[in-house]
Design an enzyme around this catalytic site. Structure first.
Site, PDB file in Angstrom:
ATOM      1  N   LYS A 274      66.295  16.118  69.923  1.00 21.05           N
ATOM      2  CA  LYS A 274      65.907  14.717  69.577  1.00 21.05           C
ATOM      3  C   LYS A 274      64.394  14.511  70.137  1.00 21.05           C
ATOM      4  CE  LYS A 274      66.612  10.525  72.059  1.00 21.05           C
ATOM      5  NZ  LYS A 274      67.581   9.598  73.344  1.00 21.05           N
ATOM      6  N   LYS A 286      65.221  -2.053  76.624  1.00 19.05           N
ATOM      7  CA  LYS A 286      65.652  -1.708  78.129  1.00 19.05           C
ATOM      8  C   LYS A 286      64.895  -2.419  79.308  1.00 19.05           C
ATOM      9  CE  LYS A 286      65.580   3.370  77.114  1.00 19.05           C
ATOM     10  NZ  LYS A 286      67.213   3.573  77.457  1.00 19.05           N
ATOM     11  N   ARG A 360      71.341   9.482  68.812  1.00 19.76           N
ATOM     12  CA  ARG A 360      72.290   9.989  67.711  1.00 19.76           C
ATOM     13  C   ARG A 360      72.204   9.693  66.347  1.00 19.76           C
ATOM     14  NH1 ARG A 360      76.690   6.406  71.160  1.00 19.76           N
ATOM     15  NH2 ARG A 360      75.015   7.219  72.782  1.00 19.76           N
TER      16      ARG A 360
HETATM   17  N1  BES Z   1      67.059   7.829  76.003  1.00 16.93           N
HETATM   18  C1  BES Z   1      68.285   7.310  76.420  1.00 16.93           C
HETATM   19  C2  BES Z   1      69.097   8.092  77.263  1.00 16.93           C
HETATM   20  C3  BES Z   1      68.388   8.340  78.858  1.00 16.93           C
HETATM   21  C4  BES Z   1      68.590   7.561  79.768  1.00 16.93           C
HETATM   22  C5  BES Z   1      67.625   9.569  78.957  1.00 16.93           C
HETATM   23  C6  BES Z   1      67.886   7.983  81.237  1.00 16.93           C
HETATM   24  C7  BES Z   1      67.080   9.762  80.069  1.00 16.93           C
HETATM   25  C8  BES Z   1      67.173   8.907  81.123  1.00 16.93           C
HETATM   26  C9  BES Z   1      68.848   6.960  75.172  1.00 16.93           C
HETATM   27  O1  BES Z   1      68.480   6.799  73.968  1.00 16.93           O
HETATM   28  C10 BES Z   1      69.772   5.758  75.562  1.00 16.93           C
HETATM   29  O2  BES Z   1      69.175   4.432  75.754  1.00 16.93           O
HETATM   30  N2  BES Z   1      71.022   5.728  75.815  1.00 16.93           N
HETATM   31  C11 BES Z   1      71.776   4.649  75.796  1.00 16.93           C
HETATM   32  C12 BES Z   1      73.110   4.628  75.043  1.00 16.93           C
HETATM   33  C13 BES Z   1      73.762   3.381  75.296  1.00 16.93           C
HETATM   34  C14 BES Z   1      73.226   2.176  74.668  1.00 16.93           C
HETATM   35  C15 BES Z   1      75.407   3.660  74.601  1.00 16.93           C
HETATM   36  C16 BES Z   1      72.311   4.732  77.590  1.00 16.93           C
HETATM   37  O3  BES Z   1      72.635   5.761  77.920  1.00 16.93           O
HETATM   38  O4  BES Z   1      72.218   3.562  78.081  1.00 16.93           O
HETATM   39 ZN    ZN Z   2      66.717   7.654  73.759  1.00 17.96          ZN
HETATM   40 MN    MN Z   3      67.693   4.873  73.703  1.00 21.52          MN
END
Ligand code: BES
Ligand code: ZN
Ligand code: MN
Length: 509
Positions: A274, A286, A360
């Site tokens: 990724k 975010k 994903r």
């Molecule tokens: N890149 C983030 C995940 C992440 C979080 C990596 C903290 C490193 C540190 C990913 O793209 C993301 O935002 N995931 C979401 C998924 C959710 C919306 C189902 C998450 O983990 O909140």
């Molecule tokens: Zn991400």
């Molecule tokens: Mn994300």
């Protein structure tokens, strides 16, 4: 290279210009620290300075304990460091790495520039591994510890900069040890490329510039690098990764890296990363605090690139494909929205419920592409996919999901051997059902908070074709370290380079 690290040398005679001499002691039951031959030698030359210091300090010789003796009499070096080995019979590869890493940190603390390490041959022979392997691992630990990404520090005072320039291991057979170290050094250089990429900032590293770096770094090593532009990707129907990137002025790229070190015609193993060069969350924005961390949301891709460098430069005898999906996730008038339904390259449709579950979407097209184009028998993907994996495993293990137990356990073993541990997590049909959507073939989130990392894994699994062995490493908790660790100074860890290099060595060569 946009970073610095120290040089590692091997010789049979101590380095004349060394400002610091390093010797060793073992932990000897009731008697406390016991000096090794090199240490006894130096003790004699310094009129007993080492024995006096050992007795005066609370130094027992336990593993990776360090004792610094400033201003010894009788030698030209300004410092002596006595390093603890613990009990030789307990020592394995990771112990020697830890000792080397702690030693390098100590040398910088003592402001050493040139160090000579009198390698403890006898004690190494009594360890679990051969003496040259022990020296190579000690050297590797030291080298990995000295990495530093400092290209943007234009005003750093000199006394804040690390001093250590070179570490010489003085050994019995320098040629043999050098040979034992050569593979490890290549792996470290691969890891340093990963650290450079993961540390790089998002105004400099974006899909197009990332792709150009990959070509520049890997093509000279005999890796065939192919860059797909957004136009190419559109033709191939990669509607998922294109949706993620459509809100950004920097359009997506997909890069394939083909390394043919194995038998002609043998189907390859593929590593898929990724590469979200910045993840704002998109329209599902975010929160502000900490968002700068999302520059390392491309760590999976950075790991694949460093791994390919390591494999090619050490001449791995395996056919390996690397694929990275590169996109920037931004909110804008052109961004994809919650509610959009996109069509992935596989033909499966995805209802987007959260634009922050973008990894994903990037991976599903990269996974489909690698299967169509390269027909790998095994695929391992790496991604900073979910915050949930940090809730489950903290910063000590990557989360590992797989459709094949043998592959999963091979990865767990490789992780244990290299100090990059992964924890095998379960798959369950209930988590597959959780992403069914009434409007499309699937949605990109479940909507609940349960088993978030597994939900991500089950989404990816829907893009794995029958018979293909697949594993997913969620590295969100381990790609970046907020504290110094063995061989990993604070910052980009390059987690996965060593694990997967070892996986290839153990299972494909
Ligand atoms: N890149 C983030 C995940 C992440 C979080 C990596 C903290 C490193 C540190 C990913 O793209 C993301 O935002 N995931 C979401 C998924 C959710 C919306 C189902 C998450 O983990 O909140
Ligand atoms: Zn991400
Ligand atoms: Mn994300």
């Amino acid at each position: 290279m946009t970073s610095t690290s120290a040089k590692i040398l091997f010789d049979q005679k101590p380095a004349k210009n060394a400002d610091t001499r390093v010797v060793f002691a073992i932990e000897d039951g009731k008697h406390g620290a016991k000096l090794t031959a090199g240490a006894r030698d130096l003790d004699a030359k310094t009129k007993g300075a080492i024995k006096r210091a050992v007795a005066a300090a609370d130094f027992t010789g336990k593993k990776a304990q360090m004792l610094a003796i400033p201003g010894p009499e009788g030698i030209s070096a300004k410092h002596i460091i006595v390093a603890g080995l613990g009990k030789p019979s307990d020592l394995g590869t990771l112990c020697f790495e830890k000792i080397g890493s702690t030693l390098a940190a100590q040398l910088n603390t003592r402001k050493s520039a040139v160090a000579d390490v009198s390698f403890p041959e006898e004690e190494a022979k009594a360890s679990k591994i051969s003496a040259d392997a022990a020296a190579a691992h000690l050297a590797l630990g030291a080298l990995l510890n000295t990495y530093r990404f400092d290209k943007y520090l234009t005003k750093e005072p000199k006394d804040k900069k690390p001093t250590l320039k070179s570490v010489q291991l003085t050994v019995k057979d320098a040629a043999k040890t050098r040979k034992a170290f050569s593979g490890a050094q290549k792996i470290a250089e691969g890891a340093f490329l990963t650290r450079d990429l993961v540390s790089e900032v998002p105004n400099v590293l974006y899909p197009e510039s990332f792709a150009a770096i990959i070509k520049k770094e890997l093509a000279p090593l005999g890796i065939e690098v192919k860059i797909l532009t957004d136009k190419d990707m559109k033709k191939l129907g990669m509607g998922a990764i294109l949706a993620v990137g459509q809100g950004s002025a920097r359009l997506p790229r997909l890069v394939s890296m083909e390394y043919k070190g194995g038998k002609k015609g043998q189907r390859p193993v593929a590593f898929v990363g990724k590469g979200v060069t910045f993840d704002t969350g998109g329209i599902s924005l975010k929160p502000g605090p900490g968002m700068e961390e999302m520059k390392w949301d491309m760590a999976g891709a950075g790991t694949v690139v460093g791994l390919m460098k390591a494999l090619a430069s050490r001449g791995a005898k395996a056919n390996v494909i690397g694929i990275v999906g590169l996109a920037e996730n931004m909110p804008s008038g052109n961004a994809y929205r919650p509610g959009d339904i996109v069509t992935s390259m596989s033909g499966q449709t995805i209802e987007v419920h959260n634009t922050d579950a973008e990894g994903r979407l990037v991976l599903c097209d990269a996974l489909w592409y690698v299967q169509q184009k390269f027909k790998p028998t095994h695929i391992v993907d790496l991604a900073t996919l979910t915050g949930a994996v940090i809730i489950a495993l903290g910063h000590e293990y990557a989360g590992l999901f797989s459709n094949d137990d043998a592959l999963a356990w091979d990865l767990v073993s490789a992780g244990r051997e290299t100090g990059e541990p992964a924890w095998y997590m379960p798959m369950n049909d209930a988590w597959d059902k959780a992403i069914d959507s009434p409007a499309a073939d699937m949605k990109n989130i479940s909507g609940g908070r349960d088993a978030g990392s597994a939900i991500g894994a089950h989404f990816l699994k829907r893009f794995i074709q029958d018979g293909v062995k697949w594993a997913h490493l969620d590295i969100a908790g381990v790609a970046w370290s907020s504290k110094d660790r063995t061989g990993v100074p604070k910052g980009a860890s390059s987690f996965g380079v060593r694990l997967l290099d070892r996986y290839v060595a153990n299972n494909w060569e």
